[in-house]
Write an enzyme that holds these catalytic residues in place. Structure first.
Site, PDB file in Angstrom:
ATOM      1  N   GLU A  89       0.842  -1.099   0.020  1.00  0.00           N
ATOM      2  CA  GLU A  89       0.027  -0.092   0.075  1.00  0.00           C
ATOM      3  C   GLU A  89       0.943   1.283   0.164  1.00  0.00           C
ATOM      4  O   GLU A  89       1.874   1.320   0.720  1.00  0.00           O
ATOM      5  CB  GLU A  89      -0.934  -0.016   1.133  1.00  0.00           C
ATOM      6  CG  GLU A  89      -2.534  -0.090   0.932  1.00  0.00           C
ATOM      7  CD  GLU A  89      -2.872  -0.928   0.047  1.00  0.00           C
ATOM      8  OE1 GLU A  89      -3.079  -0.649  -1.439  1.00  0.00           O
ATOM      9  OE2 GLU A  89      -3.322  -1.977   0.416  1.00  0.00           O
TER      10      GLU A  89
ATOM     11  N   SER B 135     -12.502   2.025  -7.913  1.00  0.00           N
ATOM     12  CA  SER B 135     -13.721   2.169  -8.822  1.00  0.00           C
ATOM     13  C   SER B 135     -13.112   3.246  -9.974  1.00  0.00           C
ATOM     14  O   SER B 135     -13.853   2.907 -11.006  1.00  0.00           O
ATOM     15  CB  SER B 135     -14.901   2.540  -8.220  1.00  0.00           C
ATOM     16  OG  SER B 135     -14.818   3.964  -7.626  1.00  0.00           O
ATOM     17  N   SER B 136     -12.388   4.053  -9.832  1.00  0.00           N
ATOM     18  CA  SER B 136     -12.405   5.050 -10.772  1.00  0.00           C
ATOM     19  C   SER B 136     -11.446   4.547 -11.807  1.00  0.00           C
ATOM     20  O   SER B 136     -11.553   4.602 -12.940  1.00  0.00           O
ATOM     21  CB  SER B 136     -11.300   6.285 -10.035  1.00  0.00           C
ATOM     22  OG  SER B 136     -11.214   6.222  -8.873  1.00  0.00           O
TER      23      SER B 136
ATOM     24  N   GLY C 249     -11.869   1.958  -1.666  1.00  0.00           N
ATOM     25  CA  GLY C 249     -10.600   1.435  -1.711  1.00  0.00           C
ATOM     26  C   GLY C 249     -10.310   0.349  -2.497  1.00  0.00           C
ATOM     27  O   GLY C 249      -9.381  -0.457  -2.520  1.00  0.00           O
ATOM     28  N   LEU C 250     -11.329   0.259  -3.569  1.00  0.00           N
ATOM     29  CA  LEU C 250     -11.243  -1.060  -4.314  1.00  0.00           C
ATOM     30  C   LEU C 250     -11.210  -0.652  -5.835  1.00  0.00           C
ATOM     31  O   LEU C 250     -11.705  -1.367  -7.024  1.00  0.00           O
ATOM     32  CB  LEU C 250     -12.830  -1.925  -4.282  1.00  0.00           C
ATOM     33  CG  LEU C 250     -12.916  -2.268  -3.064  1.00  0.00           C
ATOM     34  CD1 LEU C 250     -14.152  -2.981  -2.559  1.00  0.00           C
ATOM     35  CD2 LEU C 250     -11.915  -3.501  -2.547  1.00  0.00           C
TER      36      LEU C 250
ATOM     37  N   GLU D 170      -6.425  10.834 -14.139  1.00  0.00           N
ATOM     38  CA  GLU D 170      -6.748  10.951 -12.923  1.00  0.00           C
ATOM     39  C   GLU D 170      -5.661  12.087 -12.334  1.00  0.00           C
ATOM     40  O   GLU D 170      -5.937  12.973 -11.402  1.00  0.00           O
ATOM     41  CB  GLU D 170      -6.492   9.775 -12.075  1.00  0.00           C
ATOM     42  CG  GLU D 170      -7.457   9.860 -10.885  1.00  0.00           C
ATOM     43  CD  GLU D 170      -7.757   8.226 -10.334  1.00  0.00           C
ATOM     44  OE1 GLU D 170      -8.109   7.379 -11.237  1.00  0.00           O
ATOM     45  OE2 GLU D 170      -7.954   8.156  -9.288  1.00  0.00           O
TER      46      GLU D 170
ATOM     47  N   GLY E  18     -15.466   4.895  -3.648  1.00  0.00           N
ATOM     48  CA  GLY E  18     -14.931   5.222  -2.457  1.00  0.00           C
ATOM     49  C   GLY E  18     -14.669   4.345  -1.544  1.00  0.00           C
ATOM     50  O   GLY E  18     -14.451   4.565  -0.200  1.00  0.00           O
TER      51      GLY E  18
ATOM     52  N   TYR F  75      -4.434  12.049   0.823  1.00  0.00           N
ATOM     53  CA  TYR F  75      -3.417  11.014  -0.352  1.00  0.00           C
ATOM     54  C   TYR F  75      -2.378  11.947  -0.629  1.00  0.00           C
ATOM     55  O   TYR F  75      -1.155  11.331  -0.719  1.00  0.00           O
ATOM     56  CB  TYR F  75      -4.516  10.393  -1.100  1.00  0.00           C
ATOM     57  CG  TYR F  75      -3.744   9.511  -2.317  1.00  0.00           C
ATOM     58  CD1 TYR F  75      -3.761   8.102  -1.986  1.00  0.00           C
ATOM     59  CD2 TYR F  75      -3.070   9.826  -3.250  1.00  0.00           C
ATOM     60  CE1 TYR F  75      -2.968   7.193  -2.692  1.00  0.00           C
ATOM     61  CE2 TYR F  75      -2.437   9.103  -4.248  1.00  0.00           C
ATOM     62  CZ  TYR F  75      -2.550   7.726  -3.842  1.00  0.00           C
ATOM     63  OH  TYR F  75      -1.696   6.871  -4.723  1.00  0.00           O
TER      64      TYR F  75
ATOM     65  N   ASP G  95      -3.731   0.767  -9.711  1.00  0.00           N
ATOM     66  CA  ASP G  95      -5.278   0.523  -9.995  1.00  0.00           C
ATOM     67  C   ASP G  95      -5.394   0.451 -11.417  1.00  0.00           C
ATOM     68  O   ASP G  95      -6.208  -0.462 -11.727  1.00  0.00           O
ATOM     69  CB  ASP G  95      -5.920   1.641  -9.386  1.00  0.00           C
ATOM     70  CG  ASP G  95      -5.831   1.839  -8.033  1.00  0.00           C
ATOM     71  OD1 ASP G  95      -5.157   0.930  -7.296  1.00  0.00           O
ATOM     72  OD2 ASP G  95      -6.454   2.641  -7.440  1.00  0.00           O
TER      73      ASP G  95
HETATM   74  C1  GLA Z   1      -4.980   4.365  -4.324  1.00  0.00           C
HETATM   75  C2  GLA Z   1      -4.133   4.585  -5.745  1.00  0.00           C
HETATM   76  C3  GLA Z   1      -2.980   3.815  -5.885  1.00  0.00           C
HETATM   77  C4  GLA Z   1      -2.206   3.500  -4.673  1.00  0.00           C
HETATM   78  C5  GLA Z   1      -3.450   3.171  -3.422  1.00  0.00           C
HETATM   79  C6  GLA Z   1      -2.413   2.793  -2.335  1.00  0.00           C
HETATM   80  O1  GLA Z   1      -5.754   3.258  -4.730  1.00  0.00           O
HETATM   81  O2  GLA Z   1      -5.089   4.969  -6.809  1.00  0.00           O
HETATM   82  O3  GLA Z   1      -2.154   4.039  -6.882  1.00  0.00           O
HETATM   83  O4  GLA Z   1      -1.534   4.434  -4.248  1.00  0.00           O
HETATM   84  O5  GLA Z   1      -4.270   3.929  -3.343  1.00  0.00           O
HETATM   85  O6  GLA Z   1      -1.853   1.575  -2.253  1.00  0.00           O
END
Ligand code: GLA
Length: 366
Positions: free
Chosen positions: A29, A121-122, A118-119, A154, A116, A215, A166
């Protein structure tokens, strides 16, 4: 089903469709923008788009998720509105800037990737749209370019300074393997998920917002730490450098310690998966969660609660916060065939009003 939604919204049928999956990250992460490795796998949730060309330079887009309202703008005149439409505007702006001859678009979107949480979606949305546009216009873009374009949309347009995990996961990951991706070179290998274990995801229901949340701040802290340590990115350093790292001023010392130790855990987690070693996974996930909570400060009490309840469950092998943090989901590993019932027990004990089981959607008989 959504051909008819497209028809209702735009008065004609779509001529192309495409989709992309959400992802859950198993380890690594905040290592992607620090030049490190990551280990995501695809989740069953997908974003699907239906498209048709227009010839008037306009883009019209609608989704059941926003009540079916259709929003529009002119190609080449994209400007941020602070809504979901920015992800689409970011993509067309990047394509137009890159010289692609788009002439307009009608677009309908559906998704069962929670937003929103953490999976990613964007990224699922960006890659579904890019695949759809590639098919619709016959664009000469390879898969790697799709991932890079999605990330640029993004970072440049939406203003979330994300890494590339992602988008790479949305393009390349599948549900049977974890994608061990080197974010410096974009080389990857597929690590099979063990037959004895199963992945689960619980969404805490606490929402983050990357652009406005911490972030970008975390990323800047990492960049400052790297500059002070004289490296281009933190993941160039191994755990041997920790004594020097801990001489940095706070909070940079803790931020850097997270990136470096988390990066060391990625390879170890891939090895543990290959070996089906539940004890090793438990130790690695536990250390990763503590590091995200204490050093990187991206967890929230609701997520900590889900992790600690999961670790008490008899069928759960390992659990940690996954994704960007500031809310979002936990990922856990359970004995094969037990993840769904374990997740229901954790959910019940946690008593969080908006929490829900995302993966597996129902009990399996594996
Ligand atoms: C989001 C960001 C990724 C990564 C994660 C954390 O999902 O889009 O690029 O930094 O957070 O691991």
């Amino acid at each position: 089903m959504s051909e008819s939604d497209f028809l209702a919204a735009f008065g004609r049928l779509p001529s192309a469709t495409a989709d992309a999956a959400g992802r859950v990250n198993l380890m690594g992460e905040h290592t992607d923008y620090n030049g490190g490795r990551v280990l995501p796998t695809a989740i069953p949730g997908r974003t699907r788009v239906w498209l048709a060309r227009r010839d008037d330079g306009r883009v019209q887009a609608g989704s059941a998720a926003v009540g079916g309202a259709v929003e529009s703008y002119t190609l080449g005149a994209e400007s941020p509105r602070g809504t979901w439409l920015d992800y689409l505007q970011g993509i067309t702006a990047e394509l137009v800037r890159g010289g692609q001859a788009l002439s307009g678009l009608d677009l309908w979107i559906e998704s069962d990737v929670p937003v929103g949480s953490g999976l990613a979606s964007s990224a699922a949305f960006e890659i579904a749209v890019l695949r759809g546009l590639r098919a619709l216009y016959g664009l000469l873009l390879d898969d790697l370019e799709l991932a890079r374009l999605g990330q640029r949309a993004e970072t440049r347009f939406v203003g979330a300074n994300v890494g590339i995990m992602d988008q790479m996961a949305a393009v390349f990951a599948d549900e049977h393997t974890a994608l061990l991706l080197d974010t410096r070179t974009l080389a990857f290998e597929r690590v099979p998920l063990p037959d004895t274990l199963e992945i689960g995801v619980i969404d805490s229901g606490v929402r983050h917002a990357h652009a406005s949340g911490g972030y970008n701040e975390r990323r800047e802290e990492c960049e400052r730490a790297a500059a002070l340590l004289g490296v281009r990115s933190l993941c160039e350093l191994s755990v041997d450098a920790l004594p020097r790292v801990l001489e940095l001023p706070e909070p940079l010392a803790r931020r850097a310690r997270h990136a470096i130790t988390e990066h060391a855990r990625v390879g170890a987690a891939a090895d543990a998966l290959r070996a089906g070693d539940g004890d090793a996974l438990r130790a690695l996930f536990t250390a990763s969660h503590a590091s995200q909570r204490d050093d990187f400060a991206v967890s929230v009490p609701e997520v900590d609660r889900l992790v600690s309840l999961a670790l008490k469950d008899e069928d759960v092998v390992a659990a940690r916060l996954t994704g960007g943090g500031f809310g979002g989901s936990i990922v856990f590993v359970a004995s094969r065939g037990r993840a769904h019932t374990a997740a229901l027990r954790v959910l019940d004990a946690a008593a969080l009003p908006h929490a829900r089981v995302v993966v597996p959607a129902r009990a399996s008989h594996g």
